[in-house]
Motif scaffolding. Structure first.
Motif, mmCIF file in Angstrom:
data_model
loop_
_atom_site.group_PDB
_atom_site.id
_atom_site.type_symbol
_atom_site.label_atom_id
_atom_site.label_comp_id
_atom_site.label_asym_id
_atom_site.label_seq_id
_atom_site.Cartn_x
_atom_site.Cartn_y
_atom_site.Cartn_z
ATOM 1 N N ALA A 23 0.835 -1.209 0.000
ATOM 2 C CA ALA A 23 0.000 0.000 0.000
ATOM 3 C C ALA A 23 0.867 1.254 0.000
ATOM 4 C CB ALA A 23 -0.939 -0.006 1.197
ATOM 5 N N ALA A 45 -4.451 4.369 -4.240
ATOM 6 C CA ALA A 45 -3.059 4.808 -4.362
ATOM 7 C C ALA A 45 -2.346 4.762 -3.015
ATOM 8 C CB ALA A 45 -3.008 6.221 -4.934
ATOM 9 N N GLY A 46 -3.107 4.777 -1.927
ATOM 10 C CA GLY A 46 -2.485 4.696 -0.604
ATOM 11 C C GLY A 46 -2.709 5.911 0.274
ATOM 12 N N LYS A 47 -3.573 6.800 -0.124
ATOM 13 C CA LYS A 47 -3.798 8.031 0.640
ATOM 14 C C LYS A 47 -4.325 7.742 2.042
ATOM 15 C CE LYS A 47 -6.762 9.474 -2.414
ATOM 16 N NZ LYS A 47 -6.782 8.354 -3.367
ATOM 17 N N GLN A 90 -12.333 8.958 6.156
ATOM 18 C CA GLN A 90 -13.084 8.946 4.904
ATOM 19 C C GLN A 90 -14.542 8.583 5.115
ATOM 20 O OE1 GLN A 90 -11.030 6.694 1.965
ATOM 21 N NE2 GLN A 90 -12.367 7.328 0.314
ATOM 22 N N GLU A 171 -11.147 13.141 2.292
ATOM 23 C CA GLU A 171 -12.352 13.387 1.486
ATOM 24 C C GLU A 171 -13.495 13.984 2.313
ATOM 25 O OE1 GLU A 171 -13.342 10.564 -1.438
ATOM 26 O OE2 GLU A 171 -11.388 9.614 -1.429
ATOM 27 N N HIS A 203 -10.876 14.123 -4.401
ATOM 28 C CA HIS A 203 -10.798 13.835 -5.830
ATOM 29 C C HIS A 203 -11.341 14.994 -6.661
ATOM 30 C CE1 HIS A 203 -9.403 9.777 -5.352
ATOM 31 N NE2 HIS A 203 -10.337 9.538 -4.465
ATOM 32 N N LYS A 401 -9.558 -1.832 -8.110
ATOM 33 C CA LYS A 401 -8.235 -2.267 -7.672
ATOM 34 C C LYS A 401 -8.360 -3.170 -6.455
ATOM 35 C CE LYS A 401 -3.700 -0.647 -6.390
ATOM 36 N NZ LYS A 401 -3.019 0.359 -5.601
ATOM 37 N N GLU A 411 -11.460 -4.479 2.774
ATOM 38 C CA GLU A 411 -10.034 -4.176 2.652
ATOM 39 C C GLU A 411 -9.722 -3.273 1.468
ATOM 40 O OE1 GLU A 411 -7.907 -7.857 2.516
ATOM 41 O OE2 GLU A 411 -8.472 -8.426 4.553
ATOM 42 N N SER A 413 -9.892 0.204 -0.870
ATOM 43 C CA SER A 413 -9.924 1.639 -0.590
ATOM 44 C C SER A 413 -11.345 2.143 -0.797
ATOM 45 C CB SER A 413 -8.962 2.370 -1.508
ATOM 46 O OG SER A 413 -9.515 2.510 -2.793
ATOM 47 N N GLY A 415 -12.785 4.469 -2.560
ATOM 48 C CA GLY A 415 -13.271 4.659 -3.918
ATOM 49 C C GLY A 415 -13.556 3.337 -4.607
HETATM 50 N N1 LIG Z 1 -7.006 -3.384 5.868
HETATM 51 C C1 LIG Z 1 -6.540 -3.657 4.638
HETATM 52 N N2 LIG Z 1 -6.277 -4.923 4.269
HETATM 53 C C2 LIG Z 1 -5.798 -5.214 3.035
HETATM 54 N N3 LIG Z 1 -5.565 -4.294 2.081
HETATM 55 C C3 LIG Z 1 -5.815 -3.006 2.376
HETATM 56 C C4 LIG Z 1 -6.319 -2.619 3.664
HETATM 57 N N4 LIG Z 1 -6.478 -1.267 3.674
HETATM 58 C C5 LIG Z 1 -6.085 -0.847 2.453
HETATM 59 N N5 LIG Z 1 -5.687 -1.888 1.682
HETATM 60 C C6 LIG Z 1 -5.186 -1.783 0.302
HETATM 61 O O1 LIG Z 1 -4.194 -0.794 0.258
HETATM 62 C C7 LIG Z 1 -4.273 -0.046 -0.954
HETATM 63 C C8 LIG Z 1 -4.357 1.442 -0.653
HETATM 64 O O2 LIG Z 1 -5.610 1.736 -0.064
HETATM 65 P P1 LIG Z 1 -6.015 3.182 0.452
HETATM 66 O O3 LIG Z 1 -7.287 3.021 1.229
HETATM 67 O O4 LIG Z 1 -4.877 3.801 1.148
HETATM 68 O O5 LIG Z 1 -6.333 3.958 -0.916
HETATM 69 P P2 LIG Z 1 -6.779 5.482 -1.139
HETATM 70 O O6 LIG Z 1 -5.673 6.163 -1.824
HETATM 71 O O7 LIG Z 1 -7.248 6.070 0.134
HETATM 72 O O8 LIG Z 1 -8.000 5.319 -2.172
HETATM 73 P P3 LIG Z 1 -9.430 6.048 -2.267
HETATM 74 O O9 LIG Z 1 -9.255 7.267 -3.082
HETATM 75 O O10 LIG Z 1 -10.268 5.054 -3.010
HETATM 76 O O11 LIG Z 1 -9.927 6.302 -0.897
HETATM 77 C C9 LIG Z 1 -5.483 -0.586 -1.700
HETATM 78 O O12 LIG Z 1 -5.019 -1.462 -2.685
HETATM 79 C C10 LIG Z 1 -6.262 -1.338 -0.663
HETATM 80 O O13 LIG Z 1 -6.956 -2.415 -1.219
#
Ligand SMILES: Nc1ncnc2c1ncn2[C@@H]1O[C@H](COP(=O)(O)OP(=O)(O)OP(=O)(O)O)[C@@H](O)[C@H]1O
Ligand SMILES: [Mg+2]
Lengths: 516, 321
Positions: A23, A45-47, A90, A171, A203, A401, A411, A413, A415
């Motif tokens: 992540a 993306a990992g935010k 979020q 967000e 976004h 994704k 698990e 994200s 979005g």
């Molecule tokens: N508890 C978890 N267990 C397994 N994978 C996870 C977990 N939390 C997040 N991930 C994975 O880590 C990656 C990053 O997730 P993250 O929630 O940080 O995205 P984001 O940038 O906040 O996206 P969004 O704009 O959709 O909110 C994703 O591929 C997600 O599936």
């Protein structure tokens, strides 16, 4: 913003792995006092993960966190909060059954004699704080009786009221209407002027440019860019997020709604795909009439609480009605039954995906296939191959994704969860699709994809009811717009009349009338 | 707004005070129907016999609001009584301290297991129920030994009183008031509601989730023990065969009182009303005379089913506003 100041919070080469995904991969980010720092990137993306590392929800697998010049490791969100890092997550994270005031004041209730909570003062203080955010209401009522917008404002007020040095917003505007977004921005500017560092995830690019000083772009868990935002061209920012060439983006990789339908079109078919008449629910809906013809996209405009979501819920039978009827393709629908609605080909993408849609522990595959199971099975036996096919198609088209189709949705994200829900309703091959804020929380790339899909479906003869707080989306997406106010239809715009200005005027005019 | 304030308020009042209203109605009906019902003596006997359940139910209310359940209270009630009777040979202090320490310890252990390991409260406290019952049988030679209360000061605690009511009634009233303040007017109480209403959310809001849970089970254990102590003082002995299924009566009273079994909402007033309601039903059935007390359970059961159905409907009305 003073560039010379030392960072208040700093991530140094932070890594975080989940089973099947990396992540965060060596992410560094320095947050200066008195700056508003945009954190952007595609869904997944990992935010949110980075934010959760900042606030002690996740432990990083590698790298250091530096707060006020010294390394820290927050064990829990409480530790981070005590140290002065305050967060709006979020998904609204409050306690629905507790009153607004108790949610707002939880953990720092005013005390009276004997250290006991002084309820009178607590209610007074809560009212005063919320009034500062433009929310005037009975703070004794349970939070859950309010819409998402009010809930989000409570979360915001709560986060800011805590004496913080860093305020993180993941967000925050996703459930707010334009007026509330303005309030939020003035709060953010006030924080910045007080020397507080703000992390802002969104976004919606307009917002970023309006309120942020610097930007960090994350892509697949790595930092793709950091720098002042004003210098960064909008298309360049999008290109950075998507990891594409600037030219490629420029030549229209990002078209949104593409059909030309500025002019009233002849209506295919003799009867509407769905016709709702006189939908009434005490204090919520007052005789709403809506018709959607096959191939037509009808937008619902209006402020939060105008009854847009309620209209959609009323149509599918998710909101008990006092009066009114719904006719689908000429046949009256049994009221109050969502099952009947689905069977008749009406799908609703609900506004509050956490409470009303996603089943967190089930896999991506199961969540997508859920509503479509009857059509994917023969004599009650589900065909695995068919499901796999459908799931595969939608995961690709919506660019969901996930580590695999079998990953639990919780698990994903935020979005990507939204995309899964959208896929569920597309998979039932509906005749009418009611979309309540379909692109909320979805990144620019996928947003265009969703909009293109809505277009395409309408071309194929699907009727769409589109609810969106994003006026641009309404204007570009809808053939016809109904403006709602206080549970009643107060205006209809079509053809060339459909512009952001006319919608705004329509809402405002009627507002002035009924206020007077 | 999505909510309609009028409807929403009505359903909230019904949820919180439904049991109280039914209680009042039953008392009126009972007074009209039976001459011997509305007497001071009968009222006192209902209050006295309800007080022990009420003390346990107060603790259970906290547990259920926090989203948990405590099945061990029936066993702890008996365990506390036996230890109190046994301890009374060493004087009043030991008769009080020994059972409270032991029951508190069991509650604390259950709380720690639930809060720290994330094990289901149902399982942990079911183990508590069985374990404590076994322990109690062991110290009483399979129930053959009955410990008699040796200390007269201790016996007076259960038998003495004022204005026709025994001390346990006053103690219950005092505990109820304290519990009400604790629940509504302290940070701890707010944390209990928050944990039961949205546990992950509460954690993100900075609520000490684990600590709150530990306290709740500790409290429940202590109160169950205390009820046992007072009961032993009343009966002048620690009877081992009591209290089988008591936990279910207590849970029923709490739920009838309007506390949601799923956590996050409820209160002490409702619980007290729920306990009294069951007491009054029992008393009315006694008045009828030719009905056995088994009939009381049927009525209680029906009542419980009614309340749960009503709660679901009310909950729906509130959510959909
Ligand atoms: N508890 C978890 N267990 C397994 N994978 C996870 C977990 N939390 C997040 N991930 C994975 O880590 C990656 C990053 O997730 P993250 O929630 O940080 O995205 P984001 O940038 O906040 O996206 P969004 O704009 O959709 O909110 C994703 O591929 C997600 O599936
Ligand atoms: Mg996110």
């Amino acid at each position: 913003m003073s560039q010379s100041a030392a960072p208040v919070l700093e991530a140094r080469r932070i890594s975080k792995r989940f089973p099947g995904v990396v992540a965060l991969d060596g992410v560094s980010l320095a947050l200066l006092p008195g700056e508003v720092h945009a954190l952007v990137g595609e869904n997944g993306a990992g935010k949110s993960t980075l934010i959760k590392v900042f606030t002690g929800v996740h432990r990083p697998d590698g790298g250091d966190l530096i707060y006020n010049g010294s390394p820290v490791a927050f064990g829990t969100p409480l530790d981070a909060q005590r140290a002065g890092i305050s967060t709006i997550y979020q998904e609204v994270n409050l306690v629905p059954m507790m009153s607004v005031a108790r949610n707002l004041m939880l953990g720092r209730e005013p005390r009276g004699r004997l250290g006991v909570i002084d309820t009178a003062r607590m209610y007074g203080e809560a009212e005063r704080i919320l009034a500062g955010y433009g929310v005037v209401t009975d703070v004794r009522r349970p939070l859950r009786t309010f819409g998402m917008g009010v809930q989000q404002m409570v979360a915001l007020a709560r986060a800011v009221a805590i004496d913080a040095r860093v305020v993180i917003m993941d967000e925050p505007t996703s459930s707010l209407e334009p007026r509330e977004v303005e309030t939020l921005f003035s709060v953010i500017r006030r924080l910045r002027d007080d020397g507080i560092a703000v992390v802002y995830v969104s976004h919606r690019l307009d917002e970023l440019y309006e309120v942020c000083d610097r930007v960090t772009v994350l892509r697949d868990g790595r930092v793709a860019h950091t720098g002042p935002l004003a210098e960064l061209e909008r298309l360049k920012l999008i290109a950075l997020m998507l990891g594409r060439d600037l030219d490629e983006v420029r030549t229209g990789g990002l078209t949104r709604f593409s059909r030309d339908r500025r002019h009233a079109r002849e209506r295919d078919g003799a009867q509407p795909a769905v016709r709702a008449e006189g939908l009434t629910r005490r204090q919520v809906l007052r005789g709403v009439d809506v018709s959607v013809w096959p191939g037509e996209v009808v937008g619902l405009g209006g402020l939060l609480g105008a009854g847009r979501s309620e209209t959609a819920k009323g149509i599918v039978g998710a909101l008990p009605l006092d009066a009114g009827r719904v006719v689908v393709a000429g046949l009256p629908l049994r009221t109050g039954s969502t099952t009947a609605a689905i069977r008749a080909g009406v799908g609703l993408l609900p506004e509050d995906r956490k409470a009303e849609g996603i089943i967190p522990a089930l896999s991506v595959r199961e969540n997508i296939a859920l509503a479509a199971l009857p059509s994917l099975s023969r004599a009650g036996v589900v065909s695995d191959a068919k499901i796999d096919k459908v799931v595969e198609v939608f995961m690709r088209r919506l660019r969901i994704k996930a580590a695999s189709p079998h990953q639990p949705v919780q698990e994903l994200s935020g979005g990507n969860q939204q995309k899964v829900l959208l896929a569920r309703w597309l998979a039932i091959r509906p005749k009418i699709l009611l979309l309540d804020e379909p692109t909320r929380g979805i990144d620019v790339g996928a947003k265009a994809e969703v909009q293109a899909l809505v277009d395409e479906l309408a071309e194929e003869g699907l009727g769409v009811l589109l609810i969106s707080s994003d006026l641009e989306e309404l204007v570009e997406g809808a053939d016809r717009i109904l403006v709602l106010r206080e549970g009643a239809v107060v205006g209809e715009l079509s053809g060339d009349d459909v512009t952001e200005d006319t919608i705004m005027t329509s809402i405002a005019e009627r507002g002035a009338e009924s206020d007077g | 707004m999505t909510g309609s304030p009028g409807r929403e308020q009505v359903s909230r009042v019904l949820q919180q005070h439904g049991a109280l209203m039914v209680l009042a109605a039953l008392v009126i009906v009972g007074s009209v129907a039976f001459d011997s019902f509305a007497t001071a003596g009968n009222a006192a006997s209902v209050l006295v016999s309800s007080s022990f359940t009420a003390i346990i139910a107060i603790g259970m209310t906290f547990v259920i609001i926090s989203g948990g359940i405590d099945l061990s209270v029936g066993s702890l009630f008996v365990f506390g009584g036996v230890l109190a009777a046994y301890g009374s040979q060493y004087g009043l202090f030991v008769a009080l301290a020994l059972p409270l320490a032991a029951c508190g310890l069991v509650g604390l252990l259950q709380g720690l297991l639930i809060a720290r390991t994330g094990m289901a409260p149902f399982i942990v406290t079911l183990a508590g129920l069985l374990g404590v019952r076994g322990l109690m049988l062991a110290i009483s030679d399979e129930g053959a030994t009955t410990y008699l209360v040796k200390d007269s000061a201790f016996a007076r605690l259960g038998q003495g009183g004022l204005f026709g009511l025994t001390w346990p009634v006053y103690i219950t009233a005092l505990l109820a008031v304290v519990a009400m303040v604790l629940l509504q007017r302290t940070a701890f109480g707010q944390n209990v509601y928050a944990v039961g209403g949205n546990e992950p959310g509460a954690a993100l809001m900075g609520v000490p989730v684990a600590r709150t849970k530990v306290y709740v089970y500790l409290m429940s254990g202590l109160l169950a023990g205390l009820a046992g102590v007072l009961n032993a003082a009343r009966l002048s002995s620690g009877v081992t065969i009591l209290g089988i299924g008591l936990e279910l009566d207590v849970i029923a009273a709490v739920v009838i009182g309007g506390t949601l079994l799923t956590g996050g909402a409820g209160g002490i007033t409702g619980t007290i009303a729920g306990v009294l309601l069951l007491g009054v039903i029992q008393s009315l059935i006694n008045q009828v005379g030719n009905l056995t007390s088994a009939f009381q359970q049927v009525v209680s059961g029906l009542f419980l089913a009614l309340v749960v159905v009503a709660q679901r409907l009310l909950g729906r009305a509130q959510r959909l506003g």
